[in-house]
Scaffold this motif. Structure first.
Motif, PDB file in Angstrom:
ATOM      1  N   GLY A  11      -7.060   4.576  11.440  1.00 21.61           N
ATOM      2  CA  GLY A  11      -7.443   4.497  10.033  1.00 21.61           C
ATOM      3  C   GLY A  11      -7.996   3.122   9.679  1.00 21.61           C
ATOM      4  O   GLY A  11      -7.729   2.135  10.360  1.00 21.61           O
ATOM      5  N   GLN A  44      -5.921  -0.863   0.883  1.00 28.44           N
ATOM      6  CA  GLN A  44      -4.723  -1.563   1.335  1.00 28.44           C
ATOM      7  C   GLN A  44      -4.944  -3.062   1.282  1.00 28.44           C
ATOM      8  O   GLN A  44      -6.047  -3.541   1.510  1.00 28.44           O
ATOM      9  N   ALA A 110       3.074   1.098   6.915  1.00 31.25           N
ATOM     10  CA  ALA A 110       2.414  -0.211   7.017  1.00 31.25           C
ATOM     11  C   ALA A 110       3.472  -1.314   6.989  1.00 31.25           C
ATOM     12  O   ALA A 110       4.582  -1.103   6.497  1.00 31.25           O
ATOM     13  N   LEU A 116       2.078   5.862   5.901  1.00 28.76           N
ATOM     14  CA  LEU A 116       0.773   6.145   6.497  1.00 28.76           C
ATOM     15  C   LEU A 116       0.769   7.472   7.259  1.00 28.76           C
ATOM     16  O   LEU A 116      -0.221   7.814   7.903  1.00 28.76           O
ATOM     17  N   CYS A 199      -1.018  -2.597  15.756  1.00 28.98           N
ATOM     18  CA  CYS A 199      -2.388  -2.125  16.042  1.00 28.98           C
ATOM     19  C   CYS A 199      -3.027  -3.019  17.099  1.00 28.98           C
ATOM     20  O   CYS A 199      -3.675  -2.551  18.045  1.00 28.98           O
TER      21      CYS A 199
HETATM   22  C1  HMH Z   1      -4.909   1.864   8.539  1.00 24.22           C
HETATM   23  C2  HMH Z   1      -3.665   1.277   9.069  1.00 24.22           C
HETATM   24  N1  HMH Z   1      -3.243   1.615  10.307  1.00 24.22           N
HETATM   25  C3  HMH Z   1      -2.108   1.073  10.820  1.00 24.22           C
HETATM   26  C4  HMH Z   1      -1.351   0.204  10.083  1.00 24.22           C
HETATM   27  C5  HMH Z   1      -0.056  -0.347  10.672  1.00 24.22           C
HETATM   28  O1  HMH Z   1       0.175  -1.634  10.471  1.00 24.22           O
HETATM   29  C6  HMH Z   1      -1.819  -0.140   8.783  1.00 24.22           C
HETATM   30  N2  HMH Z   1      -1.145  -1.003   7.989  1.00 24.22           N
HETATM   31  N3  HMH Z   1      -2.974   0.420   8.313  1.00 24.22           N
END
Ligand code: HMH
Ligand code: ATP
Length: 380
Positions: A11, A44, A110, A116, A199
């Protein structure tokens, strides 16, 4: 050398610290070619997740097909999935693709606390874990997926990440049906900015596996990457900000050889420290009580220059510092007390150069070559 082709199925984090953005930066900084299949958009920032929209599952499949059928792929990283239907489409594609290493980060929440993945999506993780070479749960994710004992019974290989246990030492454990295969333990880095560690770690492991490293070597390299990026975090917000991926271009997290450090002997140590400080380098190591004296400076590209106290200097190497605008840089340095041999000159080899000598006699060039450093018209 061709870059490894790594596909991130994940994402988007509009804040740029996690998700697809962290993956692209990680893969790029490790010398790979990043390709993406975006599963969801998140609105975000460091404070939380304000909104989420999942991608149409067919569109996720179309992105995977488009890149794999054209560029090919050496390794895949899977992060946030967006919906159970997307998880199913991704599993379907993985079953059909040529076998490449797959690293699955079972993203649920997150770092800031925003959800998420919903329950249906988490329920669909099972088929992806079964297809992945490695699954990388953090401690809360491990619990939500049924716990270590339950998962290894299914013949899964897990890297259980210890970032969340609050201990002084951060420990990650590699486990499978046989038990613990390896563990990595290092002192916790004291930082307010660890958004996107999961990530970053999973995409860095995918790069290593794509480069042909074995699993343990890929994890070791990826952990080095995470630690360096945590230490280089830019401090943009009070807490939970992005890590410092862009600072990693000159660290040993990509295949070498890297040319990133020069050490100069110097006869007048204090004058040399002042000289390179005036140039604009950042002094990062210096103990005035150490003998012989030693200091290290960092340049804006992460390369380092050290000074080593000596009785005499014999080196005949010249050191070049590149600036986008030599006239401007030289004017500023003259105002700071540097004395140049003459004004900047355009040379026949297409570089603009201004020369000076450091306090120990090393020849120093302030220059701009731009494209003509690595790609002069007469390049072989
Ligand atoms: C889109 C996305 N993927 C993974 C994480 C995990 O930290 C995040 N905060 N946002
Ligand atoms: N403060 C820290 N110091 C050193 N290493 C850390 C720190 N925080 C996390 N790590 C490392 O970062 C990697 C990711 O671990 P973590 O447990 O934070 O994952 P995560 O919770 O999935 O990440 P995210 O917060 O991005 O969702 C692991 O290798 C972990 O050891």
């Amino acid at each position: 050398m061709q870059p490894v082709r790594v596909l991130s199925i994940a994402g988007s984090d509009s804040g740029g610290g996690a998700g697809i953005q962290a993956d692209i930066k990680t893969i790029t900084m490790m010398g790979g070619h990043a390709m993406t299949a975006i599963t969801a958009l998140t609105a975000q920032n460091s404070q939380g997740v304000a909104a989420v929209t999942s991608t149409d599952p067919d569109m996720v499949a179309a992105q995977i097909d488009a890149v794999v059928n054209d560029f090919g792929v050496d390794a895949i990283k899977i992060g946030m999935l967006g919906s159970a239907a997307i998880a199913e489409v991704v599993a379907d594609r993985l079953e059909k693709l040529p076998k490449v290493p797959v690293v699955f980060d079972p993203v649920m929440v997150a770092t800031s606390g925003g959800a998420l993945a919903d329950d249906a999506t988490i329920a669909a993780f099972g088929q992806l874990m079964a297809l992945a070479s490695l699954t990388t749960p953090n401690l809360p994710e491990l619990d939500a997926l049924g716990g270590e004992a339950e998962l290894v019974k299914r013949d899964l290989t897990l890297l259980i990440k210890g970032g969340h246990d609050g201990a002084e030492e951060v420990t990650d454990r590699l486990v499978n049906r046989e038990g613990e295969i390896a563990r990595w333990s290092d002192p916790r880095i004291d930082t307010l900015h660890s958004h996107g560690t999961g990530c970053t770690l999973s995409s860095a492991i995918a790069v290593g596996l794509g480069q042909g490293l074995d699993l343990q070597a890929a994890i070791t390299q990826a952990r080095d990457f995470v630690r360096l990026a945590l230490r280089s975090a830019p401090d943009l917000v009070p807490s939970n900000g992005p890590m410092g991926h862009p600072m990693m271009r000159n660290d040993a997290v990509m295949p070498g050889p890297l040319f990133n450090q020069v050490t100069l002997d110097c006869t007048d140590f204090d004058a040399s420290i002042a000289f390179y400080t005036r140039l604009g380098l950042t002094l990062i190591v210096y103990d005035p009580d150490e003998a012989p004296l030693y200091a290290r400076f960092e340049a804006s590209n992460g390369a380092t220059l050290s000074l080593h106290e000596a009785d005499s200097v014999t080196s005949s190497a010249s050191i070049y510092f590149e600036f986008p605008d030599v006239d401007k840089a030289v004017d500023k340095l003259r105002n700071n007390g540097w004395i140049f041999d003459g004004s900047p000159e355009d040379k026949s080899w297409n570089w603009c150069e201004a020369w000076t000598t450091d306090p120990s006699g090393h020849r120093i060039c302030i220059y701009h070559a731009g494209e003509d450093r690595r790609y002069p018209p007469w390049r072989i």
